[in-house]
Design a protein around this motif. Structure first.
Motif, PDB file in Angstrom:
ATOM      1  N   ILE A  97       6.198   9.561  -2.588  1.00  0.00           N
ATOM      2  CA  ILE A  97       5.502   8.283  -2.474  1.00  0.00           C
ATOM      3  C   ILE A  97       5.765   7.772  -1.061  1.00  0.00           C
ATOM      4  CG2 ILE A  97       5.215   5.980  -3.447  1.00  0.00           C
ATOM      5  CD1 ILE A  97       4.741   8.239  -5.471  1.00  0.00           C
ATOM      6  N   ILE A  98       4.711   7.481  -0.322  1.00  0.00           N
ATOM      7  CA  ILE A  98       4.841   7.055   1.065  1.00  0.00           C
ATOM      8  C   ILE A  98       4.284   5.641   1.205  1.00  0.00           C
ATOM      9  CG2 ILE A  98       4.194   7.555   3.445  1.00  0.00           C
ATOM     10  CD1 ILE A  98       3.892  10.503   2.530  1.00  0.00           C
ATOM     11  N   ALA A  99       5.137   4.719   1.654  1.00  0.00           N
ATOM     12  CA  ALA A  99       4.718   3.340   1.886  1.00  0.00           C
ATOM     13  C   ALA A  99       3.911   3.294   3.174  1.00  0.00           C
ATOM     14  CB  ALA A  99       5.932   2.425   1.976  1.00  0.00           C
ATOM     15  N   THR A 100       2.706   2.734   3.090  1.00  0.00           N
ATOM     16  CA  THR A 100       1.826   2.670   4.251  1.00  0.00           C
ATOM     17  C   THR A 100       1.325   1.246   4.449  1.00  0.00           C
ATOM     18  OG1 THR A 100      -0.137   3.177   2.936  1.00  0.00           O
ATOM     19  CG2 THR A 100       1.034   5.045   3.903  1.00  0.00           C
ATOM     20  N   ASP A 101       0.689   1.033   5.582  1.00  0.00           N
ATOM     21  CA  ASP A 101       0.004  -0.233   5.793  1.00  0.00           C
ATOM     22  C   ASP A 101      -1.470  -0.028   5.450  1.00  0.00           C
ATOM     23  OD1 ASP A 101      -0.859   1.286   7.905  1.00  0.00           O
ATOM     24  OD2 ASP A 101      -0.055  -0.019   9.462  1.00  0.00           O
ATOM     25  N   THR A 102      -2.306  -0.998   5.745  1.00  0.00           N
ATOM     26  CA  THR A 102      -3.721  -0.889   5.369  1.00  0.00           C
ATOM     27  C   THR A 102      -4.445   0.212   6.127  1.00  0.00           C
ATOM     28  OG1 THR A 102      -4.258  -2.618   6.973  1.00  0.00           O
ATOM     29  CG2 THR A 102      -3.924  -3.303   4.685  1.00  0.00           C
ATOM     30  N   ALA A 103      -3.922   0.609   7.280  1.00  0.00           N
ATOM     31  CA  ALA A 103      -4.544   1.668   8.067  1.00  0.00           C
ATOM     32  C   ALA A 103      -4.048   3.055   7.669  1.00  0.00           C
ATOM     33  CB  ALA A 103      -4.284   1.439   9.545  1.00  0.00           C
ATOM     34  N   HIS A 107       0.865  -1.181   0.000  1.00  0.00           N
ATOM     35  CA  HIS A 107       0.000   0.000   0.000  1.00  0.00           C
ATOM     36  C   HIS A 107       0.902   1.232   0.000  1.00  0.00           C
ATOM     37  CE1 HIS A 107      -3.466  -2.486   0.988  1.00  0.00           C
ATOM     38  NE2 HIS A 107      -2.682  -3.109   1.851  1.00  0.00           N
ATOM     39  N   PHE A 108       0.478   2.237  -0.716  1.00  0.00           N
ATOM     40  CA  PHE A 108       1.233   3.489  -0.724  1.00  0.00           C
ATOM     41  C   PHE A 108       0.295   4.639  -1.062  1.00  0.00           C
ATOM     42  CE2 PHE A 108       1.606   1.541  -4.880  1.00  0.00           C
ATOM     43  CZ  PHE A 108       1.307   2.570  -5.754  1.00  0.00           C
ATOM     44  N   VAL A 109       0.726   5.828  -0.710  1.00  0.00           N
ATOM     45  CA  VAL A 109      -0.033   7.041  -1.030  1.00  0.00           C
ATOM     46  C   VAL A 109       0.912   8.045  -1.672  1.00  0.00           C
ATOM     47  CG1 VAL A 109      -1.765   6.752   0.788  1.00  0.00           C
ATOM     48  CG2 VAL A 109       0.309   8.007   1.281  1.00  0.00           C
ATOM     49  N   VAL A 110       0.329   8.977  -2.390  1.00  0.00           N
ATOM     50  CA  VAL A 110       1.085  10.054  -3.029  1.00  0.00           C
ATOM     51  C   VAL A 110       0.701  11.343  -2.334  1.00  0.00           C
ATOM     52  CG1 VAL A 110       1.445  11.319  -5.178  1.00  0.00           C
ATOM     53  CG2 VAL A 110       1.177   8.851  -5.239  1.00  0.00           C
ATOM     54  N   LYS A 151      14.174   5.533  -4.328  1.00  0.00           N
ATOM     55  CA  LYS A 151      14.927   5.203  -3.125  1.00  0.00           C
ATOM     56  C   LYS A 151      14.101   5.588  -1.902  1.00  0.00           C
ATOM     57  CE  LYS A 151      19.261   5.959  -0.749  1.00  0.00           C
ATOM     58  NZ  LYS A 151      20.484   6.755  -0.682  1.00  0.00           N
ATOM     59  N   PHE A 152      13.713   4.579  -1.136  1.00  0.00           N
ATOM     60  CA  PHE A 152      12.910   4.795   0.064  1.00  0.00           C
ATOM     61  C   PHE A 152      13.813   4.898   1.275  1.00  0.00           C
ATOM     62  CE2 PHE A 152       9.556   3.448  -2.655  1.00  0.00           C
ATOM     63  CZ  PHE A 152       8.402   3.970  -2.111  1.00  0.00           C
ATOM     64  N   GLU A 153      13.552   5.880   2.093  1.00  0.00           N
ATOM     65  CA  GLU A 153      14.214   6.044   3.384  1.00  0.00           C
ATOM     66  C   GLU A 153      13.131   6.306   4.416  1.00  0.00           C
ATOM     67  OE1 GLU A 153      17.233   9.037   3.233  1.00  0.00           O
ATOM     68  OE2 GLU A 153      18.277   8.062   1.581  1.00  0.00           O
ATOM     69  N   LYS A 154      13.025   5.416   5.369  1.00  0.00           N
ATOM     70  CA  LYS A 154      12.007   5.482   6.416  1.00  0.00           C
ATOM     71  C   LYS A 154      10.600   5.550   5.833  1.00  0.00           C
ATOM     72  CE  LYS A 154      14.959   7.415   9.943  1.00  0.00           C
ATOM     73  NZ  LYS A 154      15.158   8.478  10.916  1.00  0.00           N
ATOM     74  N   GLY A 155      10.383   4.813   4.753  1.00  0.00           N
ATOM     75  CA  GLY A 155       9.052   4.704   4.169  1.00  0.00           C
ATOM     76  C   GLY A 155       8.670   5.786   3.186  1.00  0.00           C
ATOM     77  N   VAL A 156       9.595   6.699   2.874  1.00  0.00           N
ATOM     78  CA  VAL A 156       9.278   7.819   1.979  1.00  0.00           C
ATOM     79  C   VAL A 156      10.280   7.871   0.835  1.00  0.00           C
ATOM     80  CG1 VAL A 156       8.992  10.323   1.825  1.00  0.00           C
ATOM     81  CG2 VAL A 156       8.320   9.138   3.901  1.00  0.00           C
ATOM     82  N   ALA A 157       9.761   8.033  -0.379  1.00  0.00           N
ATOM     83  CA  ALA A 157      10.597   8.221  -1.563  1.00  0.00           C
ATOM     84  C   ALA A 157      10.081   9.441  -2.310  1.00  0.00           C
ATOM     85  CB  ALA A 157      10.559   6.998  -2.470  1.00  0.00           C
ATOM     86  N   PHE A 158      10.973  10.102  -3.019  1.00  0.00           N
ATOM     87  CA  PHE A 158      10.606  11.317  -3.737  1.00  0.00           C
ATOM     88  C   PHE A 158      10.635  11.063  -5.236  1.00  0.00           C
ATOM     89  CE2 PHE A 158      12.558  12.797   0.253  1.00  0.00           C
ATOM     90  CZ  PHE A 158      11.429  13.348   0.819  1.00  0.00           C
ATOM     91  N   TYR A 159       9.535  11.388  -5.885  1.00  0.00           N
ATOM     92  CA  TYR A 159       9.424  11.316  -7.339  1.00  0.00           C
ATOM     93  C   TYR A 159       9.930  12.650  -7.863  1.00  0.00           C
ATOM     94  CZ  TYR A 159       7.116  10.903 -11.903  1.00  0.00           C
ATOM     95  OH  TYR A 159       6.840  10.852 -13.240  1.00  0.00           O
ATOM     96  N   ARG A 160      11.107  12.650  -8.477  1.00  0.00           N
ATOM     97  CA  ARG A 160      11.829  13.883  -8.796  1.00  0.00           C
ATOM     98  C   ARG A 160      11.340  14.615 -10.046  1.00  0.00           C
ATOM     99  NH1 ARG A 160      14.163  15.150  -4.140  1.00  0.00           N
ATOM    100  NH2 ARG A 160      15.312  13.408  -3.294  1.00  0.00           N
ATOM    101  N   THR A 174       0.254  -6.827  -8.142  1.00  0.00           N
ATOM    102  CA  THR A 174       0.384  -5.482  -8.695  1.00  0.00           C
ATOM    103  C   THR A 174      -0.445  -4.524  -7.854  1.00  0.00           C
ATOM    104  OG1 THR A 174       0.646  -6.369 -10.912  1.00  0.00           O
ATOM    105  CG2 THR A 174       0.020  -4.075 -10.746  1.00  0.00           C
ATOM    106  N   HIS A 175       0.166  -3.423  -7.487  1.00  0.00           N
ATOM    107  CA  HIS A 175      -0.510  -2.416  -6.680  1.00  0.00           C
ATOM    108  C   HIS A 175      -0.435  -1.093  -7.432  1.00  0.00           C
ATOM    109  CE1 HIS A 175      -0.233  -5.423  -3.546  1.00  0.00           C
ATOM    110  NE2 HIS A 175       1.059  -5.498  -3.818  1.00  0.00           N
ATOM    111  N   GLY A 176      -1.571  -0.621  -7.917  1.00  0.00           N
ATOM    112  CA  GLY A 176      -1.605   0.613  -8.678  1.00  0.00           C
ATOM    113  C   GLY A 176      -2.666   1.549  -8.144  1.00  0.00           C
ATOM    114  N   ILE A 177      -2.343   2.853  -8.175  1.00  0.00           N
ATOM    115  CA  ILE A 177      -3.272   3.860  -7.691  1.00  0.00           C
ATOM    116  C   ILE A 177      -3.263   5.021  -8.681  1.00  0.00           C
ATOM    117  CG2 ILE A 177      -3.836   5.453  -5.823  1.00  0.00           C
ATOM    118  CD1 ILE A 177      -2.423   3.633  -3.906  1.00  0.00           C
ATOM    119  N   LEU A 178      -4.449   5.506  -9.005  1.00  0.00           N
ATOM    120  CA  LEU A 178      -4.595   6.644  -9.903  1.00  0.00           C
ATOM    121  C   LEU A 178      -4.885   7.891  -9.078  1.00  0.00           C
ATOM    122  CD1 LEU A 178      -4.774   7.652 -12.854  1.00  0.00           C
ATOM    123  CD2 LEU A 178      -7.227   7.192 -12.726  1.00  0.00           C
TER     124      LEU A 178
END
Length: 177
Positions: free
Chosen positions: A42-48, A27-30, A71-80, A99-103
């Motif tokens: 891009i932030i890696a999250t759990d279901t909550a 799971h991730f959010v933008v 490159k994720f560091e502490k659950g966060v990556a930057f889309y440059r 596959t995990h995709g989000i629009l």
């Protein structure tokens, strides 16, 4: 005797590596990048929705059809990539669990970015409602075709191609079942 002791130490050391958990992003959010202008994170999250701070390293993401190593560091990556205007962003990650995709629709206003998650039901519902209304009311066919053309133009003008539209719809429907 020394060789047997060394062999046992190697076996014990390799045994500890076997039970290491593989880190996966399911799971991730933008969100807007607080450190860069016109960029998203891009932030890696759990279901909550809680950030998974144990996610570190490089992960492959496909953003609007282009593959990036984030490159994720502490659950966060930057889309440059800079976002110059409001646009659609389809972020997809493939791992062992699927596959995990989000629009997202990235709305740009006053040099700020506001990512808006587009639900798969909303994405599919608009064309289906137009077809249903055109079928029910024969006089509505021309108006429905015009509205559908405007819908397609808006999507295409803001970076959502037909391929991405169908890909996100299929990935979203897979996630429902």
């Amino acid at each position: 005797m020394k060789k047997i002791l060394l062999l046992l130490c190697l076996v014990a050391a390799s045994h500890s590596f076997v039970f290491a958990d593989a880190i996966a992003i399911n799971h991730f959010v933008v969100k807007e990048n607080p450190f860069g202008t016109d960029q998203v994170a891009i932030i890696a999250t759990d279901t909550a929705g809680v950030t998974q701070e144990n996610v570190n390293g490089r992960f492959t993401f496909i953003m609007n059809g282009f593959e990036y190593q984030l490159k994720f560091e502490k659950g966060v990556a930057f889309y440059r990539q800079k976002i110059d205007r409001s646009t659609f962003l389809y972020a997809k990650h493939v791992n062992e669990s699927g596959t995990h995709g989000i629009l997202y629709y990235i709305y740009k206003h006053d040099s700020k970015l506001s990512p808006i998650h587009i639900s798969i039901m909303f994405l599919i519902a608009i064309p289906l409602i137009l077809v249903l209304l055109a079928y029910m009311f024969k006089r509505f066919i021309i108006i429905a075709v015009i509205i559908f053309c405007i819908f397609l133009y808006f999507n295409y003008h803001n970076g959502l191609s037909m391929h991405t539209f169908f890909e996100s719809a299929v990935d979203g429907l897979k996630g429902l079942f």
